[in-house]
Enzyme design. Structure first.
Site, PDB file in Angstrom:
ATOM      1  N   SER A 123     -12.875   7.104   0.901  1.00 44.44           N
ATOM      2  CA  SER A 123     -12.528   7.750  -0.364  1.00 44.44           C
ATOM      3  C   SER A 123     -13.665   7.693  -1.382  1.00 44.44           C
ATOM      4  O   SER A 123     -13.452   7.936  -2.567  1.00 44.44           O
ATOM      5  CB  SER A 123     -11.271   7.096  -0.955  1.00 44.44           C
TER       6      SER A 123
ATOM      7  N   THR B 225      -3.160   3.413   8.920  1.00 49.69           N
ATOM      8  CA  THR B 225      -4.250   4.201   9.506  1.00 49.69           C
ATOM      9  C   THR B 225      -5.614   3.546   9.340  1.00 49.69           C
ATOM     10  O   THR B 225      -6.537   3.839  10.103  1.00 49.69           O
ATOM     11  CB  THR B 225      -4.297   5.610   8.884  1.00 49.69           C
TER      12      THR B 225
ATOM     13  N   HIS C 173       0.841  -1.198   0.000  1.00 55.25           N
ATOM     14  CA  HIS C 173       0.000   0.000   0.000  1.00 55.25           C
ATOM     15  C   HIS C 173       0.877   1.250   0.000  1.00 55.25           C
ATOM     16  O   HIS C 173       1.919   1.295   0.655  1.00 55.25           O
ATOM     17  CB  HIS C 173      -0.904  -0.007   1.231  1.00 55.25           C
TER      18      HIS C 173
ATOM     19  N   GLU D 266       0.551   4.081   1.433  1.00 53.93           N
ATOM     20  CA  GLU D 266       0.769   4.660   2.765  1.00 53.93           C
ATOM     21  C   GLU D 266       1.925   3.980   3.480  1.00 53.93           C
ATOM     22  O   GLU D 266       2.790   4.641   4.068  1.00 53.93           O
ATOM     23  CB  GLU D 266      -0.497   4.547   3.612  1.00 53.93           C
TER      24      GLU D 266
ATOM     25  N   ASN E 252      -9.465   0.651   3.103  1.00 52.43           N
ATOM     26  CA  ASN E 252     -10.459   0.866   4.168  1.00 52.43           C
ATOM     27  C   ASN E 252     -11.835   0.368   3.743  1.00 52.43           C
ATOM     28  O   ASN E 252     -12.604  -0.125   4.565  1.00 52.43           O
ATOM     29  CB  ASN E 252     -10.475   2.342   4.608  1.00 52.43           C
TER      30      ASN E 252
END
Length: 278
Positions: free
Chosen positions: A261, A161, A124, A126, A219
Site C-alpha cells: 500500500s 491475505t 484487522h 480484512e 503487510n
C-alpha cells in the site's frame, strides 16, 4: 550510498486497482464521495484522496443520503454493505479480488459444516470482513500465538491475505494432529508471498534495510519482521523524514523494500534521501 530497491516494492495490483477506482469516482461524481474506512493503510495516500475531496467514514451510519461509498481494498463487514443497500446508497466495490477469496471460502466452508479457523489479526479490517461471511462462529489465531483447543470434528483453515506462509503451515500442522478432518485453503495472496521472498533475498545481500509503508499496514510490518530476522539493521519508516544518517554509518549498500500500500512517490522520496548520503 548505493540503494538496491526490491523488485516488488510499492503498490500491488489490487491496491493500484482500488486507488485508480477511487480517483475515477472522485473525478466523475459531483455528489460527496467517501471510503468505508481508510481506502488503504497508508497515511500519505489517504491525504492525497482527501485533497481530491474524498472523505473517510467508519460506518454507514455516518454517511449522508446521496453520498457515493467506496469499499476499501480490505473489504467490508457484510452487515455494513447490507445497510448501504437498504438505504439505496451507491456503493463502488474496491475490495481486492484476492480478499474476496477468503470471504467466499469462509461462507462456503461454514455452510458445509466446518469450523473456520483464520490465521491473522482479529482487529484487522480484512479479518473482520471475512468473519462476517462465515455462517458459524470463527476462531482467529494470531500469527506466532497459541492455537486454542477447538471443539469441532471438521476444521477448515484459511489465512489473512498478508499472512506469513510459515505461520499458516504451523497452524495447519497443529490442528492436523488434533482433528480427524482438517481442510487447509491457502488464501495468502501470491503478491504477498513474492514480496516476502523478495525481501528475504534483499536482506541477505545488503548492509541495512529500510522498509517503507504505513505503520498501520500489516503487510509492511511483516516485511520488516522478515528483513530484521536476516539483517538486524532494518528500519520501518513511513517517509524519509523519519530517517537518520547515523543509522547507516559503515554501510555501502542499503536495501529498500515497501509494502503493497506504499505509493511510488513515497518510495522514490526515501530512495533519493538514501542516495544523497555520503
Amino acid at each position: 550510498m548505493d540503494v538496491k530497491i526490491a523488485k516488488t516494492a510499492g503498490f500491488c495490483w489490487g491496491v493500484r486497482r482500488t486507488v485508480d477506482k477511487v480517483m475515477e469516482v472522485a473525478d466523475q461524481h459531483r455528489a460527496p464521495v467517501v471510503t468505508l474506512g481508510p481506502i488503504i493503510h497508508n497515511p500519505q495516500a489517504v491525504a492525497r484522496f482527501s485533497e481530491k475531496g474524498v472523505g473517510t467514514v467508519n460506518g454507514i451510519g455516518e454517511v449522508t443520503d446521496g453520498t457515493t461509498v467506496v469499499v476499501r481494498t480490505h473489504g467490508a463487514v457484510r452487515e455494513e454493505l447490507e445497510r448501504a443497500e437498504a438505504r439505496g446508497l451507491e456503493v463502488v466495490d474496491g475490495t481486492c479480488p484476492y480478499v474476496k477469496y477468503p470471504q467466499a471460502m469462509a461462507q462456503r466452508l461454514s455452510r458445509e459444516g466446518y469450523h473456520i479457523v483464520i490465521v491473522g489479526d482479529a482487529n484487522h479490517a480484512e479479518i473482520k470482513g471475512v468473519i462476517s461471511y462465515s455462517e458459524q462462529p470463527c476462531t482467529v489465531v494470531k500469527p506466532g500465538g497459541p492455537v486454542p483447543e477447538i471443539k469441532a470434528k471438521k476444521v477448515a483453515v484459511i489465512a489473512q491475505t498478508t499472512c506469513i506462509g510459515a505461520e499458516f503451515e504451523r497452524v495447519v500442522g497443529v490442528l492436523a494432529l488434533r482433528h480427524k478432518e482438517v481442510r487447509a485453503v491457502n488464501t495468502i495472496c501470491n503478491d504477498t508471498e513474492e514480496r516476502q521472498a523478495d525481501a528475504r533475498a534483499l536482506a541477505s545481500e545488503v548492509d541495512a534495510v529500510v522498509v517503507v509503508g504505513g505503520k498501520n499496514s500489516a503487510n509492511t510490518r511483516h516485511l520488516a519482521e522478515i528483513c530484521r530476522a536476516i539483517q538486524p539493521r532494518t528500519w520501518h519508516v513511513e517517509t524519509e523524514a523519519e530517517l537518520g544518517a547515523a543509522w547507516f554509518e559503515g554501510c555501502r549498500v542499503v536495501g529498500l523494500s515497501a509494502g503493497a500500500s506504499t505509493p511510488d512517490w513515497v518510495v522514490e522520496g526515501v530512495a533519493a534521501w538514501l542516495r544523497a548520503l555520503r
